[in-house]
Design a protein around this motif. Structure first.
Motif, PDB file in Angstrom:
ATOM      1  N   ALA A  41       0.845  -1.190   0.000  1.00  0.00           N
ATOM      2  CA  ALA A  41       0.000   0.000   0.000  1.00  0.00           C
ATOM      3  C   ALA A  41       0.878   1.238   0.000  1.00  0.00           C
ATOM      4  O   ALA A  41       1.961   1.250   0.605  1.00  0.00           O
ATOM      5  CB  ALA A  41      -0.916  -0.005   1.220  1.00  0.00           C
ATOM      6  N   LEU A  42       0.396   2.275  -0.671  1.00  0.00           N
ATOM      7  CA  LEU A  42       1.214   3.471  -0.837  1.00  0.00           C
ATOM      8  C   LEU A  42       0.334   4.711  -0.881  1.00  0.00           C
ATOM      9  O   LEU A  42      -0.880   4.626  -1.045  1.00  0.00           O
ATOM     10  CB  LEU A  42       2.075   3.326  -2.097  1.00  0.00           C
ATOM     11  CG  LEU A  42       1.466   2.628  -3.316  1.00  0.00           C
ATOM     12  CD1 LEU A  42       0.564   3.571  -4.083  1.00  0.00           C
ATOM     13  CD2 LEU A  42       2.532   2.075  -4.224  1.00  0.00           C
ATOM     14  N   PRO A  43       0.937   5.889  -0.733  1.00  0.00           N
ATOM     15  CA  PRO A  43       0.150   7.120  -0.607  1.00  0.00           C
ATOM     16  C   PRO A  43      -0.595   7.543  -1.852  1.00  0.00           C
ATOM     17  O   PRO A  43      -1.647   8.168  -1.751  1.00  0.00           O
ATOM     18  CB  PRO A  43       1.197   8.170  -0.219  1.00  0.00           C
ATOM     19  CG  PRO A  43       2.341   7.403   0.326  1.00  0.00           C
ATOM     20  CD  PRO A  43       2.360   6.110  -0.422  1.00  0.00           C
ATOM     21  N   GLY A  44      -0.059   7.260  -3.052  1.00  0.00           N
ATOM     22  CA  GLY A  44      -0.778   7.735  -4.219  1.00  0.00           C
ATOM     23  C   GLY A  44      -0.183   7.308  -5.539  1.00  0.00           C
ATOM     24  O   GLY A  44       1.041   7.216  -5.685  1.00  0.00           O
ATOM     25  N   SER A  77      -4.068   1.708  -3.113  1.00  0.00           N
ATOM     26  CA  SER A  77      -3.918   3.135  -2.846  1.00  0.00           C
ATOM     27  C   SER A  77      -5.298   3.762  -2.720  1.00  0.00           C
ATOM     28  O   SER A  77      -6.269   3.283  -3.327  1.00  0.00           O
ATOM     29  CB  SER A  77      -3.135   3.814  -3.971  1.00  0.00           C
ATOM     30  OG  SER A  77      -2.969   5.188  -3.715  1.00  0.00           O
ATOM     31  N   VAL A  78      -5.390   4.824  -1.946  1.00  0.00           N
ATOM     32  CA  VAL A  78      -6.652   5.560  -1.826  1.00  0.00           C
ATOM     33  C   VAL A  78      -6.757   6.488  -3.038  1.00  0.00           C
ATOM     34  O   VAL A  78      -6.506   7.691  -2.965  1.00  0.00           O
ATOM     35  CB  VAL A  78      -6.729   6.332  -0.495  1.00  0.00           C
ATOM     36  CG1 VAL A  78      -8.073   7.064  -0.383  1.00  0.00           C
ATOM     37  CG2 VAL A  78      -6.568   5.381   0.683  1.00  0.00           C
ATOM     38  N   GLY A 104     -11.175   4.781   1.143  1.00  0.00           N
ATOM     39  CA  GLY A 104     -10.272   4.521   2.258  1.00  0.00           C
ATOM     40  C   GLY A 104     -10.799   3.511   3.248  1.00  0.00           C
ATOM     41  O   GLY A 104     -10.271   3.405   4.367  1.00  0.00           O
ATOM     42  N   ASP A 105     -11.830   2.732   2.874  1.00  0.00           N
ATOM     43  CA  ASP A 105     -12.451   1.814   3.831  1.00  0.00           C
ATOM     44  C   ASP A 105     -11.483   0.719   4.285  1.00  0.00           C
ATOM     45  O   ASP A 105     -11.414   0.394   5.473  1.00  0.00           O
ATOM     46  CB  ASP A 105     -13.686   1.165   3.211  1.00  0.00           C
ATOM     47  CG  ASP A 105     -14.805   2.157   2.958  1.00  0.00           C
ATOM     48  OD1 ASP A 105     -14.826   3.204   3.645  1.00  0.00           O
ATOM     49  OD2 ASP A 105     -15.641   1.895   2.085  1.00  0.00           O
ATOM     50  N   MET A 112      -4.494   2.147   8.886  1.00  0.00           N
ATOM     51  CA  MET A 112      -3.416   2.738   8.092  1.00  0.00           C
ATOM     52  C   MET A 112      -3.861   3.976   7.323  1.00  0.00           C
ATOM     53  O   MET A 112      -3.118   4.460   6.470  1.00  0.00           O
ATOM     54  CB  MET A 112      -2.872   1.696   7.102  1.00  0.00           C
ATOM     55  CG  MET A 112      -2.129   0.570   7.766  1.00  0.00           C
ATOM     56  SD  MET A 112      -0.553   1.124   8.460  1.00  0.00           S
ATOM     57  CE  MET A 112      -0.189  -0.235   9.577  1.00  0.00           C
ATOM     58  N   LEU A 113      -5.049   4.484   7.607  1.00  0.00           N
ATOM     59  CA  LEU A 113      -5.500   5.697   6.944  1.00  0.00           C
ATOM     60  C   LEU A 113      -4.937   6.902   7.686  1.00  0.00           C
ATOM     61  O   LEU A 113      -5.152   7.065   8.885  1.00  0.00           O
ATOM     62  CB  LEU A 113      -7.030   5.756   6.926  1.00  0.00           C
ATOM     63  CG  LEU A 113      -7.644   6.796   5.982  1.00  0.00           C
ATOM     64  CD1 LEU A 113      -7.387   6.406   4.532  1.00  0.00           C
ATOM     65  CD2 LEU A 113      -9.145   6.926   6.239  1.00  0.00           C
ATOM     66  N   VAL A 114      -4.200   7.734   6.976  1.00  0.00           N
ATOM     67  CA  VAL A 114      -3.562   8.909   7.579  1.00  0.00           C
ATOM     68  C   VAL A 114      -3.961  10.152   6.806  1.00  0.00           C
ATOM     69  O   VAL A 114      -4.324  10.079   5.626  1.00  0.00           O
ATOM     70  CB  VAL A 114      -2.025   8.771   7.590  1.00  0.00           C
ATOM     71  CG1 VAL A 114      -1.593   7.598   8.456  1.00  0.00           C
ATOM     72  CG2 VAL A 114      -1.473   8.607   6.175  1.00  0.00           C
ATOM     73  N   ASN A 115      -3.910  11.271   7.491  1.00  0.00           N
ATOM     74  CA  ASN A 115      -4.303  12.536   6.873  1.00  0.00           C
ATOM     75  C   ASN A 115      -3.081  13.263   6.327  1.00  0.00           C
ATOM     76  O   ASN A 115      -2.132  13.537   7.051  1.00  0.00           O
ATOM     77  CB  ASN A 115      -5.036  13.421   7.879  1.00  0.00           C
ATOM     78  CG  ASN A 115      -5.604  14.649   7.210  1.00  0.00           C
ATOM     79  OD1 ASN A 115      -4.927  15.661   7.080  1.00  0.00           O
ATOM     80  ND2 ASN A 115      -6.847  14.568   6.780  1.00  0.00           N
TER      81      ASN A 115
END
Length: 245
Positions: A41-44, A77-78, A104-105, A112-115
């Motif tokens: 998983a990665l940020p984008g 990725s979200v 992001g579910d 692991m969901l971060v802002n």
């Protein structure tokens, strides 16, 4: 605090994906039940580290992972499915299953969901990788909880070393050639006969010139082959190298 969830089941989520220009819903059970799966998983999508290293190396090592019992490799990725599909095409990531966690579910269920509002990204997944067997998380490699976008432990080589420390990754081979070059054709045939995958760079495209070729190899003829960053030479030298293996 980012939680290690080894020994726990993956979150039960329904993902909205696109297949053949149609919306298709895929569940966690569809992805993980009865399978050995790697998730990274990665940020984008299209972001620098994700595009230059994280995704390409998993794609590169996919065959080795398969030889070590892995049924699928998922990049999560979200992002929405259109972005993920476009990124897969841009990266030629034919060995990776792209999974859009649009709301992001799954990332939220993993803790692991971060802002990342400071970057204008909103909520995104933290960078991590995990090995999932029949829906249960066996191993997680979570990047350290520090500012920025650390990339130290969730890489493909770390995961492969966990699976099998004796596994041999394929050699990185680059062939610089030009259209109509018979020696290039001979070199590519020799590599294909050995089942060796290679990156091909064509003189005259994407800003690569004969001057570039000479600068990196010291020669002005094609092909020029590099293996693991070392200059092997042309087709004759490649055949000699292959014969010595």
């Amino acid at each position: 605090m980012l939680e290690n969830r080894e020994g726990q089941a993956v979150p039960q989520v329904t993902f909205n994906t696109r297949q053949n220009n149609e919306w298709v819903q895929i569940t966690s059970d569809d992805l993980f039940k009865g399978k050995n799966v790697i998730v990274f998983a990665l940020p984008g999508a299209f972001t620098p580290t994700c595009s230059s290293t994280h995704l390409p190396r998993y794609n590169e090592l996919a065959q080795v992972f398969a030889e070590n019992g892995i049924d699928d490799i998922i990049c999560l990725s979200v992002n929405d499915p259109f972005v993920m599909d476009a990124w897969a095409g841009d990266q030629s990531a034919e060995n990776i299953s792209m999974l859009p966690d649009g709301n992001g579910d799954f990332s939220r269920g993993m803790g692991m969901l971060v802002n990342k509002a400071d970057l204008g990204f909103g909520d995104r997944s933290w960078r991590y990788s995990m090995l999932v067997r029949d829906g249960v998380i066996e191993k997680m490699f979570i990047e350290p909880d520090v500012p920025g976008d650390p990339f130290e432990v969730s890489d493909a080589d770390t995961m492969l070393n966990y699976l099998n420390p004796e596994a041999q990754p394929p050699k990185r081979i680059t062939l610089i050639g030009k259209p109509g070059c018979s020696h290039c054709t001979r070199a590519k045939a020799a590599l294909n006969e050995r089942g060796l995958k290679f990156e091909e760079i064509t003189v005259g495209s994407h800003g690569v010139s004969l001057a570039t070729l000479h600068a990196v190899s010291g020669r002005g003829t094609t092909p020029q082959i590099f293996i693991e960053g070392e200059h092997v030479g042309g087709a004759d030298e490649l055949e000699a190298w292959l014969a010595a293996q």
